[in-house]
Design an enzyme around this catalytic site. Structure first.
Site, PDB file in Angstrom:
ATOM      1  N   TYR A   1      73.405  88.657  29.701  1.00 45.45           N
ATOM      2  CA  TYR A   1      73.117  89.859  28.919  1.00 45.45           C
ATOM      3  C   TYR A   1      71.611  90.093  28.876  1.00 45.45           C
ATOM      4  O   TYR A   1      70.822  89.135  28.855  1.00 45.45           O
ATOM      5  CB  TYR A   1      73.617  89.712  27.480  1.00 45.45           C
ATOM      6  CG  TYR A   1      75.105  89.876  27.303  1.00 45.45           C
ATOM      7  CD1 TYR A   1      75.654  91.114  26.972  1.00 45.45           C
ATOM      8  CD2 TYR A   1      75.974  88.800  27.464  1.00 45.45           C
ATOM      9  CE1 TYR A   1      77.017  91.260  26.802  1.00 45.45           C
ATOM     10  CE2 TYR A   1      77.336  88.944  27.301  1.00 45.45           C
ATOM     11  CZ  TYR A   1      77.851  90.177  26.965  1.00 45.45           C
ATOM     12  OH  TYR A   1      79.206  90.325  26.799  1.00 45.45           O
TER      13      TYR A   1
ATOM     14  N   ASP B   1      80.666  95.967  22.090  1.00 42.33           N
ATOM     15  CA  ASP B   1      80.798  96.750  20.862  1.00 42.33           C
ATOM     16  C   ASP B   1      80.320  98.180  21.052  1.00 42.33           C
ATOM     17  O   ASP B   1      79.728  98.528  22.085  1.00 42.33           O
ATOM     18  CB  ASP B   1      79.982  96.090  19.732  1.00 42.33           C
ATOM     19  CG  ASP B   1      80.557  94.756  19.307  1.00 42.33           C
ATOM     20  OD1 ASP B   1      81.792  94.645  19.229  1.00 42.33           O
ATOM     21  OD2 ASP B   1      79.769  93.821  19.063  1.00 42.33           O
TER      22      ASP B   1
END
Length: 265
Positions: A120, A62
């Site tokens: 992540y 994003d």
């Protein structure tokens, strides 16, 4: 003026590893009216080599999210040695994007569908960050009340397979499978950054899933009116309409992607 090379007879397929600072981009995915990481890569390739390409990424990060090892694939008819392609492409890209590696592969593979596991990082500053780190972590106002033990306890409930509908963004009328598996979720200290790092591994994640997991766990760690049992209830009774905090995009970074041994990528 672009650097042009003679055309090949037939297309060649490539894998590229990309690192980027996502601060000034509207995410990874190409958008019609905003600068994204993928559009910057494609437009630069067109400008340098005179060929329009379509680059596929393993993760649609994003706006504001970073990556150290985004895996991508593309095909090209340009007959440039890989070393020259890498050098010329990198030289024309914005400073916030670096192509770390380009390799030729036997066929084009969708790097998203064939991923075995993604890792992540999420960084939370426990003290006001130094200027060189401020773009790569979240410094929440409520951190003064932070309880690391409660934070770890809250994150622990996300391990394993769950319906994460309460932890993702779903557009009105959208039908989406929301069951995902978190392979592991750990917390470690990063003294140099004055931060803690949440390390999350899984095959794939929903939009905003990691940021909401971290943000909701932070609420547990900082607020007396939010408990681990409340978080567990939110997880076990899926509903996308929640009012707990969503962690800031700039703290999230795609660190690594692993593929099955039989995937030639």
């Amino acid at each position: 003026m672009g650097v042009f090379y003679p055309e090949k007879v037939g297309m060649a397929f490539y894998k590229a590893i990309i690192a980027y600072d996502g601060t000034d981009f509207a995410g990874w995915q190409v958008q019609p009216s905003a600068e994204t990481v993928a559009s910057a890569l494609q437009n630069t390739f067109l400008r340098v080599f005179g060929e329009k390409i379509s680059i596929l990424g393993a993760s649609r990060t994003d706006a504001g999210v970073h990556a150290l090892s985004q895996v991508t694939t593309f095909e090209s008819n340009v007959d440039a040695p890989i070393e020259k392609m890498l050098r010329a492409w990198n030289a024309a890209l914005p400073e916030a994007i670096v192509i770390r590696l380009i390799e030729e592969i036997p066929k084009r593979i969708n790097p998203c569908f064939d991923a075995k596991q993604k890792t992540y990082y999420y960084h939370i500053f426990t003290k006001r960050p130094l200027p060189m780190w401020v773009r790569y972590g979240w410094f929440p106002k409520q951190i003064r009340n932070f309880d690391l033990k409660k934070f770890k306890e809250a994150l622990k409930i996300f391990s394993g397979e769950h319906d994460f509908r309460s932890f993702c963004k779903i557009e009105k009328g959208e039908e989406r499978e929301t069951i995902r598996t978190v392979d592991s979720i750990e917390v470690e200290r990063c003294p140099q950054m004055r931060a803690i790092r949440v390390v999350i591994r899984g095959k794939g994640f929903l939009r905003f899933q990691i940021r909401r997991m971290v943000g909701y766990a932070l609420d547990v760690a900082c607020r007396s009116d939010v408990s681990v049992s409340l978080l567990r209830d939110i997880l076990e009774n899926p509903c996308p309409e929640q009012n707990l905090v969503k962690a800031d995009a700039k703290g999230l970074c795609l660190r690594k992607i692993v593929y099955e041994p039989d995937v030639e990528l």
